[in-house]
Every structure is written in structure tokens, then in C-alpha cells.
Design an enzyme around this catalytic site. Structure first.
Site, PDB file in Angstrom:
ATOM      1  N   ARG A 178      13.528   4.237  12.405  1.00 56.24           N
ATOM      2  CA  ARG A 178      12.211   4.874  12.391  1.00 56.24           C
ATOM      3  C   ARG A 178      11.411   4.469  13.640  1.00 56.24           C
ATOM      4  NH1 ARG A 178       9.468   4.577   6.714  1.00 56.24           N
ATOM      5  NH2 ARG A 178       8.393   6.359   7.647  1.00 56.24           N
ATOM      6  N   HIS A 211      12.902  -2.857   1.782  1.00 58.02           N
ATOM      7  CA  HIS A 211      12.289  -1.586   2.199  1.00 58.02           C
ATOM      8  C   HIS A 211      13.201  -0.455   1.764  1.00 58.02           C
ATOM      9  CE1 HIS A 211       9.214  -3.594   4.451  1.00 58.02           C
ATOM     10  NE2 HIS A 211      10.158  -4.420   4.875  1.00 58.02           N
ATOM     11  N   LEU A 212      12.577   0.609   1.310  1.00 55.02           N
ATOM     12  CA  LEU A 212      13.345   1.779   0.878  1.00 55.02           C
ATOM     13  C   LEU A 212      14.059   2.415   2.063  1.00 55.02           C
ATOM     14  CD1 LEU A 212      10.330   2.921  -1.176  1.00 55.02           C
ATOM     15  CD2 LEU A 212      12.555   2.521  -2.236  1.00 55.02           C
ATOM     16  N   SER A 213      13.323   2.583   3.148  1.00 56.03           N
ATOM     17  CA  SER A 213      13.867   3.267   4.327  1.00 56.03           C
ATOM     18  C   SER A 213      14.507   2.259   5.285  1.00 56.03           C
ATOM     19  CB  SER A 213      12.739   4.030   5.040  1.00 56.03           C
ATOM     20  OG  SER A 213      11.718   3.130   5.456  1.00 56.03           O
ATOM     21  N   ASN A 226       8.137  -5.719  -1.107  1.00 57.62           N
ATOM     22  CA  ASN A 226       8.062  -4.585  -0.186  1.00 57.62           C
ATOM     23  C   ASN A 226       6.575  -4.459   0.148  1.00 57.62           C
ATOM     24  OD1 ASN A 226       7.925  -2.233   1.217  1.00 57.62           O
ATOM     25  ND2 ASN A 226       9.096  -1.005  -0.251  1.00 57.62           N
ATOM     26  N   GLU A 284      13.004  -9.649   1.156  1.00 59.06           N
ATOM     27  CA  GLU A 284      12.221  -8.514   1.674  1.00 59.06           C
ATOM     28  C   GLU A 284      13.009  -7.225   1.441  1.00 59.06           C
ATOM     29  OE1 GLU A 284      11.429  -8.857   5.857  1.00 59.06           O
ATOM     30  OE2 GLU A 284      10.287  -6.974   5.933  1.00 59.06           O
ATOM     31  N   ALA A 298       3.226  -0.936   4.672  1.00 58.57           N
ATOM     32  CA  ALA A 298       2.779  -1.004   6.065  1.00 58.57           C
ATOM     33  C   ALA A 298       2.265  -2.393   6.453  1.00 58.57           C
ATOM     34  CB  ALA A 298       1.704   0.049   6.300  1.00 58.57           C
ATOM     35  N   PRO A 313       0.793  -1.224   0.000  1.00 54.99           N
ATOM     36  CA  PRO A 313       0.000   0.000   0.000  1.00 54.99           C
ATOM     37  C   PRO A 313       0.829   1.280   0.000  1.00 54.99           C
ATOM     38  CG  PRO A 313      -0.169  -1.146   2.106  1.00 54.99           C
ATOM     39  CD  PRO A 313       0.512  -2.075   1.151  1.00 54.99           C
ATOM     40  N   ASN A 314       0.328   2.221  -0.779  1.00 54.87           N
ATOM     41  CA  ASN A 314       0.860   3.583  -0.883  1.00 54.87           C
ATOM     42  C   ASN A 314       2.163   3.699  -1.657  1.00 54.87           C
ATOM     43  OD1 ASN A 314      -1.261   4.920   0.608  1.00 54.87           O
ATOM     44  ND2 ASN A 314      -0.451   3.862   2.405  1.00 54.87           N
ATOM     45  N   ASP A 355       1.285 -15.886   6.099  1.00 55.03           N
ATOM     46  CA  ASP A 355       0.820 -17.253   5.827  1.00 55.03           C
ATOM     47  C   ASP A 355       0.955 -17.592   4.345  1.00 55.03           C
ATOM     48  OD1 ASP A 355       0.270 -17.711   8.481  1.00 55.03           O
ATOM     49  OD2 ASP A 355      -1.886 -17.346   8.309  1.00 55.03           O
ATOM     50  N   ARG A 397       7.726   0.084  13.363  1.00 57.17           N
ATOM     51  CA  ARG A 397       8.265  -0.383  12.081  1.00 57.17           C
ATOM     52  C   ARG A 397       9.440  -1.356  12.279  1.00 57.17           C
ATOM     53  NH1 ARG A 397       5.780   3.165   8.248  1.00 57.17           N
ATOM     54  NH2 ARG A 397       5.408   5.194   9.203  1.00 57.17           N
ATOM     55  N   ARG A 422       5.860  12.404  -2.642  1.00 57.64           N
ATOM     56  CA  ARG A 422       5.889  12.994  -1.289  1.00 57.64           C
ATOM     57  C   ARG A 422       7.013  12.333  -0.506  1.00 57.64           C
ATOM     58  NH1 ARG A 422       1.768  11.433   1.984  1.00 57.64           N
ATOM     59  NH2 ARG A 422       2.524  12.917   3.486  1.00 57.64           N
ATOM     60  N   TYR A 473      11.815   8.397   1.344  1.00 58.33           N
ATOM     61  CA  TYR A 473      11.675   7.332   0.344  1.00 58.33           C
ATOM     62  C   TYR A 473      12.423   7.606  -0.957  1.00 58.33           C
ATOM     63  CZ  TYR A 473       8.012   5.817   3.518  1.00 58.33           C
ATOM     64  OH  TYR A 473       7.332   5.391   4.632  1.00 58.33           O
ATOM     65  N   HIS A 526       4.200  -4.792   8.817  1.00 63.13           N
ATOM     66  CA  HIS A 526       4.157  -4.720  10.282  1.00 63.13           C
ATOM     67  C   HIS A 526       2.846  -5.254  10.863  1.00 63.13           C
ATOM     68  CE1 HIS A 526       7.457  -2.185   9.152  1.00 63.13           C
ATOM     69  NE2 HIS A 526       6.651  -1.289   8.604  1.00 63.13           N
TER      70      HIS A 526
HETATM   71  O1  CA2 Z   1      10.564   1.812   3.640  1.00 61.91           O
HETATM   72  C1  CA2 Z   1       9.719   1.161   3.037  1.00 61.91           C
HETATM   73  O2  CA2 Z   1       9.891   0.725   1.906  1.00 61.91           O
HETATM   74  C2  CA2 Z   1       8.350   0.913   3.686  1.00 61.91           C
HETATM   75  O3  CA2 Z   1       7.933  -0.394   3.314  1.00 61.91           O
HETATM   76  C3  CA2 Z   1       7.413   1.963   3.128  1.00 61.91           C
HETATM   77  C4  CA2 Z   1       6.031   1.923   3.761  1.00 61.91           C
HETATM   78  C5  CA2 Z   1       6.129   1.947   5.274  1.00 61.91           C
HETATM   79  O4  CA2 Z   1       4.847   1.797   5.847  1.00 61.91           O
HETATM   80  C6  CA2 Z   1       7.049   0.845   5.795  1.00 61.91           C
HETATM   81  O5  CA2 Z   1       7.131   0.961   7.194  1.00 61.91           O
HETATM   82  C7  CA2 Z   1       8.427   0.977   5.199  1.00 61.91           C
HETATM   83  C8  CA2 Z   1       5.199   3.138   3.321  1.00 61.91           C
HETATM   84  C9  CA2 Z   1       5.120   3.323   1.863  1.00 61.91           C
HETATM   85  C10 CA2 Z   1       4.438   4.648   1.601  1.00 61.91           C
HETATM   86  O6  CA2 Z   1       5.152   5.286   0.575  1.00 61.91           O
HETATM   87  C11 CA2 Z   1       4.868   6.579   0.315  1.00 61.91           C
HETATM   88  C12 CA2 Z   1       5.683   7.216  -0.571  1.00 61.91           C
HETATM   89  C13 CA2 Z   1       5.473   8.527  -0.880  1.00 61.91           C
HETATM   90  C14 CA2 Z   1       4.428   9.206  -0.314  1.00 61.91           C
HETATM   91  C15 CA2 Z   1       3.605   8.581   0.581  1.00 61.91           C
HETATM   92  C16 CA2 Z   1       3.803   7.250   0.890  1.00 61.91           C
END
Ligand code: CA2
Length: 145
Positions: free
Chosen positions: A108, A101-103, A75, A99, A78, A11-12, A88, A112, A19, A24, A81
């Protein structure tokens, strides 16, 4: 037949590049997709790159991957978590899971720091931005034949 690597984004992540670039980065999901296509074709592999905001759809795609994919790069955003359903589904996938993750999750919020996915992943790559996806493909070179 060329190995098919299923790349799943949760998601997202469709908002990448629009943003929060300080967290990210500036690459869009489409940039990442194109970069992975290039790297994969150099290896003679194919990429199936998908994004969904819906947990059940991600579960369906992981189940599809059991039949069609040689490995999964995920990836889960959210859902990483929160989702026992994704855990499963991944447990039923008997090939390599990486796995990504960008961040850097561990720099954080504490919520997370826990991932439902890490225990079933071959490895975790986090904190390198979009490059993490390329690193995941590189890691698979020693795993996928
Ligand atoms: O660091 C990552 O890749 C995450 O999977 C990104 C998720 C976050 O919930 C994880 O804890 C770590 C969130 C992705 C949302 O990405 C956005 C990018 C730009 C603007 C808004 C959301």
C-alpha cells in the site's frame, strides 16, 4: 485462572464489512470478535475485545492490560503509523504483543510501511484479512501458558 487476551482495534475498524471489501474483506468486527471468542474458549482462554476511535482510550486500555492481560493483540488502524503515545504505552506492557493488520501494509502507500508498534511487538501479521486475528491467537499458544 484462564489467560485473558486483550484484543484492541483502532480507529474506523468499527466500519469493517461496510466499505472497501477489496482491501479489508467482508467480515465485520463483530464477526471477528465471535470467531476469536470461539478459538479462545477452545484454548481455555478469555478474550477482551475492544475498539476505539480515540488514541487516549487505546492508551488507557493498554495500561489496564498491564494488570489484567496475559497478552495483547493489536490492530491500531491508522494510529499504527502516527502514535508515539500508543508505542510508549505498549513499551510499558511487559508481556507478548502481536500486531495485526487486515491488509498487506507493504503493498500500500509508503506512509503505511512504517509502524510505531512493530519494534515492541513479538511479531507482525498482515495481509491475511480477518484470518490474521486467528493466526495471532495461534501464535500465542506457544507464548502464553
Ligand atoms: O490493514 C489494516 O488492518 C489497517 O490497520 C487498517 C487501517 C489502516 O489505516 C492501516 O493502515 C491498516 C484502516 C482501518 C479502516 O477500516 C475501514 C474499514 C471499512 C471501511 C472504512 C474503513
Amino acid at each position: 485462572m484462564a489467560a485473558l487476551i486483550l484484543v484492541l482495534n483502532g480507529p474506523n475498524l468499527n466500519l469493517l464489512g461496510t466499505r472497501e471489501p477489496e482491501i479489508y474483506g467482508t467480515a465485520t468486527l463483530d464477526d471477528i470478535h465471535q470467531m476469536m471468542n470461539k478459538s479462545a474458549s477452545a484454548l481455555g482462554w478469555q478474550i477482551d475485545f475492544r475498539q476505539s476511535n480515540h488514541e487516549g482510550e487505546l492508551v488507557d486500555w493498554i495500561q489496564w492490560g498491564r494488570v489484567h492481560a496475559s497478552a495483547i493483540i493489536i490492530n491500531a488502524g491508522a494510529y499504527t503509523h502516527t502514535s508515539v503515545a500508543i508505542l510508549d504505552a505498549l513499551r510499558a506492557f511487559d508481556k507478548a504483543i502481536i500486531e495485526v493488520h487486515l491488509s498487506n501494509l507493504f503493498q500500500r502507500e509508503t506512509f503505511r510501511h512504517h509502524s510505531y508498534i512493530t519494534p515492541v511487538a513479538r511479531g507482525l501479521i498482515c495481509g491475511f484479512g480477518a484470518r490474521g486475528y486467528a493466526l495471532a491467537l495461534d501464535a500465542l499458544r506457544d507464548i502464553v501458558s
